[in-house]
Design a protein around this motif. Sequence first.
Motif, short mmCIF file in Angstrom:
data_model
loop_
_atom_site.label_atom_id
_atom_site.label_comp_id
_atom_site.label_asym_id
_atom_site.label_seq_id
_atom_site.Cartn_x
_atom_site.Cartn_y
_atom_site.Cartn_z
N GLU A 2 0.83 -1.19 0.00
CA GLU A 2 0.00 0.00 0.00
C GLU A 2 0.87 1.24 0.00
O GLU A 2 1.90 1.30 0.67
CB GLU A 2 -0.90 0.01 1.25
CG GLU A 2 -1.93 -1.10 1.26
CD GLU A 2 -2.98 -0.92 0.16
OE1 GLU A 2 -3.25 0.23 -0.23
OE2 GLU A 2 -3.51 -1.94 -0.30
N GLU A 4 0.52 3.80 1.45
CA GLU A 4 0.63 4.42 2.77
C GLU A 4 1.81 3.91 3.58
O GLU A 4 2.16 4.46 4.59
CB GLU A 4 -0.66 4.23 3.56
CG GLU A 4 -1.76 5.20 3.18
CD GLU A 4 -2.30 4.92 1.79
OE1 GLU A 4 -2.19 3.77 1.33
OE2 GLU A 4 -2.84 5.86 1.17
N LEU A 5 2.41 2.82 3.13
CA LEU A 5 3.60 2.35 3.85
C LEU A 5 4.83 3.11 3.36
O LEU A 5 5.96 2.76 3.67
CB LEU A 5 3.78 0.85 3.66
CG LEU A 5 2.68 0.01 4.32
CD1 LEU A 5 2.91 -1.46 4.08
CD2 LEU A 5 2.61 0.28 5.82
N GLU A 7 6.09 5.74 4.28
CA GLU A 7 6.97 6.28 5.32
C GLU A 7 7.98 5.24 5.81
O GLU A 7 9.09 5.57 6.17
CB GLU A 7 6.15 6.81 6.49
CG GLU A 7 5.45 8.11 6.12
CD GLU A 7 4.75 8.76 7.30
OE1 GLU A 7 5.40 8.90 8.34
OE2 GLU A 7 3.57 9.10 7.17
N ILE A 8 7.55 4.00 5.81
CA ILE A 8 8.47 2.93 6.19
C ILE A 8 9.52 2.76 5.08
O ILE A 8 10.72 2.62 5.35
CB ILE A 8 7.70 1.61 6.43
CG1 ILE A 8 6.82 1.77 7.66
CG2 ILE A 8 8.66 0.44 6.58
CD1 ILE A 8 5.89 0.62 7.93
N PRO A 30 8.74 -2.86 2.13
CA PRO A 30 7.94 -2.88 3.36
C PRO A 30 7.08 -4.14 3.47
O PRO A 30 6.90 -4.68 4.56
CB PRO A 30 7.07 -1.63 3.24
CG PRO A 30 7.86 -0.72 2.38
CD PRO A 30 8.54 -1.61 1.38
N GLY A 31 6.57 -4.63 2.33
CA GLY A 31 5.73 -5.83 2.34
C GLY A 31 6.48 -7.08 2.76
O GLY A 31 5.88 -8.12 3.00
N LEU A 33 8.38 -7.18 5.40
CA LEU A 33 8.77 -7.01 6.80
C LEU A 33 7.62 -7.31 7.75
O LEU A 33 6.45 -7.16 7.39
CB LEU A 33 9.22 -5.56 7.04
CG LEU A 33 10.33 -5.03 6.13
CD1 LEU A 33 10.53 -3.55 6.39
CD2 LEU A 33 11.62 -5.79 6.34
N SER A 34 7.97 -7.73 8.96
CA SER A 34 7.00 -7.73 10.05
C SER A 34 7.53 -6.78 11.12
O SER A 34 8.72 -6.54 11.21
CB SER A 34 6.83 -9.09 10.72
OG SER A 34 7.13 -10.13 9.87
N VAL A 35 6.59 -6.30 11.92
CA VAL A 35 6.95 -5.38 13.00
C VAL A 35 6.94 -6.15 14.31
O VAL A 35 6.04 -6.95 14.57
CB VAL A 35 5.91 -4.23 13.10
CG1 VAL A 35 6.29 -3.27 14.20
CG2 VAL A 35 5.76 -3.52 11.76
N ARG A 58 14.01 0.22 14.21
CA ARG A 58 13.28 1.43 13.83
C ARG A 58 13.26 2.42 14.98
O ARG A 58 13.43 3.62 14.81
CB ARG A 58 11.84 1.06 13.42
CG ARG A 58 10.92 2.24 13.16
CD ARG A 58 11.38 3.03 11.94
NE ARG A 58 10.84 4.38 11.90
CZ ARG A 58 9.85 4.76 11.10
NH1 ARG A 58 9.26 3.91 10.32
NH2 ARG A 58 9.45 6.01 11.10
N ARG A 59 13.02 1.93 16.19
CA ARG A 59 12.99 2.81 17.36
C ARG A 59 13.72 2.10 18.49
O ARG A 59 13.68 0.88 18.58
CB ARG A 59 11.55 3.08 17.80
CG ARG A 59 10.69 3.78 16.77
CD ARG A 59 10.97 5.24 16.68
NE ARG A 59 10.52 5.95 17.87
CZ ARG A 59 10.85 7.21 18.11
NH1 ARG A 59 11.64 7.87 17.30
NH2 ARG A 59 10.42 7.81 19.20
N TYR A 121 11.92 -4.01 12.62
CA TYR A 121 11.35 -4.69 11.47
C TYR A 121 12.13 -5.99 11.28
O TYR A 121 13.36 -5.99 11.40
CB TYR A 121 11.48 -3.83 10.21
CG TYR A 121 10.73 -2.51 10.30
CD1 TYR A 121 9.41 -2.48 10.77
CD2 TYR A 121 11.34 -1.32 9.94
CE1 TYR A 121 8.73 -1.28 10.86
CE2 TYR A 121 10.65 -0.11 10.03
CZ TYR A 121 9.34 -0.10 10.49
OH TYR A 121 8.66 1.09 10.60
#
Lengths: 637, 226
Positions: A2, A4-5, A7-8, A30-31, A33-35, A58-59, A121
């Motif tokens: 999507e 909208e991903l 930003e990732i 991004p598709g 990856l899992s968080v 990521r953080r 991720y």
Amino acid sequence: MEIELIEIQEFLASRPPFDQLPEEAMARLPGQLSVRYFRRGTPFPPPDAPAHCLYILRRGAVELRNRGGELVGKLAEGDLCEMPCRFADRTGLGPGSEEQAAAVDADVAVTGSTAEDTLVYEMSGDELDALRATYPAFAEHFNHSVSSRLRKALTGMLDASTSGAALMTVAAKDLLRRGPICARPDISIREAAQIMSEQRNSALLLSHDDRLVGLITDRDLRNRCIATGLPTDRPVREIMTEKVVTIDADTPGFQALIQMTRLNVHHLPVLDQGRIIGMLSTTDLTSFQSTNAVYLVGDIYRAESVDLLVDISSKVPELQVHLVNSGATANQIGQAISAVTDAITKRLLELAEAELGPPPVPYAWMVGGSQARREQSSHSDQDNALLIADEMAEDDDAYFAALAARVNDGLHACGYVYCPGEVMAKNPKWRQPLKVWSKYYNTWIKRPDPMSLMLASVFFDLRALHDPAGLYDELHDRVLKLSRSNRIFIAYMASNALKQRPPLGFFRNFVLIHGGEHDRSVDVKHRGTVPIVDLGRVYAVSLGLDEINTIDRLQAAAGSDELTRDGSASLIDAYELVGTLRMRHQAAQLRRGERANNFLKPEQLSALERGHLKDAFVLINTMQETLSQRYQTARIP
Amino acid sequence: MKSVGLEWRRRWYLKRTAPGPLRDYYAGPFPAPEQDYRTVGYVAVDLETTGLDPRRDQILSLGWVVLNGPRVDLKSARHQVVRVDGAIPAQTAIIHQITDDQAAAGQDLAATLPVLLADLTGRVLIAHHAKVELGFLGQACRRLFGNGLLVRTIDTQVVARRLLDRRDVSYRGSDLRLHRLAERFNLPRYNAHNALSDALTAAELFLAQAAYRDNGKGLPLADFLC
């Protein structure tokens, strides 16, 4: 995926090695990856981690420790960690000595825990392998060790600079515009002058069967012939310079320039295995801004007063900026700037002697610290001392005190501010005869204390700048023998060298946007270059090396018991990388008319540069650990 | 205890729903409340709507992402702008940055909802302040498929309130907002404000809340359910 991903995707796109992926692969990323989320203090990798996967932070922050519980690395925002994790292994110091190999082996088992609430991720090992198989540039990041990444970063950084970079890498022989213009030394002065006119050359090489025997220049014709009324039919041999400094065909252009600067000459014959192949003159190098150093030094030797020297020295920051622009490395800039400082110091000594008369007994003017190592940046502090012949009478000191005061004050006026630790010749403690100096070193080496270890950075990085009687050589030999055989002293020195650690956790602060309590910058000098300089000194003292320049020391120590060849090459790269980032930072400040400092803020660096700086810090830390184990510095108070 | 009865009610709904996407959804058993939450599937959902009343207002967009236990599967992320009837109230358009044109180009809810229901089958719904999502999705299901939506639900706002109450700390209503909580748990901040980024934030918030409650030995799903 999507849209909208995005930003990732953007987060990943700016970070190596994802910056190596083409757009279409980036869009799919991004598709893949899992968080996952781990609260502070949770084991990392998590117990349910797949056997093979990649984590992208990521953080938050993760601390990685070896089996001994020592911190071997820190992961911060944007960092990668491939499972199974072999962190220290990636520094690529390789199986050098058995000792190092063992150290690396012990580090293979890395465990960690989250130092903050952390979001990562996760990419499966299969996806990672597929990306690596498809995109070699992406794969390279994983194949390469920290040290080879450093090497590549450094090359890239210097290549990208400007056209002037050529001077830094091109060999002297490739800078030659034409073959040698030679004549036999038995031709007349007039014939020599005619050849020079025809060839439009300001100098002429004089040779016998391709072997250089001398050199004459326009200036020699003027000073030694016309001005003295020497008949022009005399053989040119009578006015030629016989002791000609030459350079080897493979010497880098920049080294040739430094040579000219140091010696204040404008011509250098180039020899290939003893055979003359041409002559390099300053005009061959004028397309390079850095030639300024040569002219600056020429001006310095002509300056008749301290005021004039002050004027000239005000151009040193400009010189540093020019050198940075022309793609010079930190070491090359250090060489050039230190050559200028040397010239100013020598000229101040000449001016002082002209005023005070010749010295009552021989003396040596010694320079210490960065000037001795030829690693100065524009306007470092001054560190110097006076070594006086033992024959000095008690009232001779008045002369040397006056000499020292003139030179120290002159240097201060030129921007080389007084040493905050008073390590200057005008301090009576550092203006002593040879026998006292011997005693000093004896005490420092046999009874090391914090003070003497602090002074080691000056007095074990020492060079005689003006020493017509060769006093320093004697002292130097004694000190080398004494220190080399004293393992306890070296262990103390090693322990001291480990006091400044690279900021492994530095980039963590970058993540803490709301932090505030941290000074969000790093002192790249004290936490980046100084630790390497200190390592170099330990290697040099322990091996009894003559070298003073850090890179020279690291090269000389390569392959010894102290340092593997790989370790040496990597440290040199790390040193050049950190130093060059520092020089560029300072040049930017100088260009903006600010005072140069050593504080780099992470936001001044690109994501790529941050990665490289971090690689350098990791490497320094690893080398410090090796030194620490070797000398068991943990036992030293 | 109502969650225990939910599985029974699902079977009852299954029998009374006409064949179609909603019936297919009801054909999948709900995860058991006593199951370890780490073995359960979830769908974090966020809706953007023209207002707060499910009977009067309309869904503007849907965003959702599937979680497999403690992993958010980004591959499953979906975002769909929905075609609405009539103009979007100006106030709403500003908040959601969805213009009439975009909404007109959107998909029919009748086409989007079956995709979401397929993802929801056998999974638990996660939403922040789930009342809105349950209200609007229930209304849409009734309108399109003739029956309401029954689903196991985790409301991350309720979980947050429980966590705070348990620690006996005072808090304000604004402390329970999605983005305030995301900041507290050190979650990434997404600049875009849309249904998918909020659904993703809700999913990440749930992971964080679970990580704070779980001491590594796992917990029953029931501990998080509404």
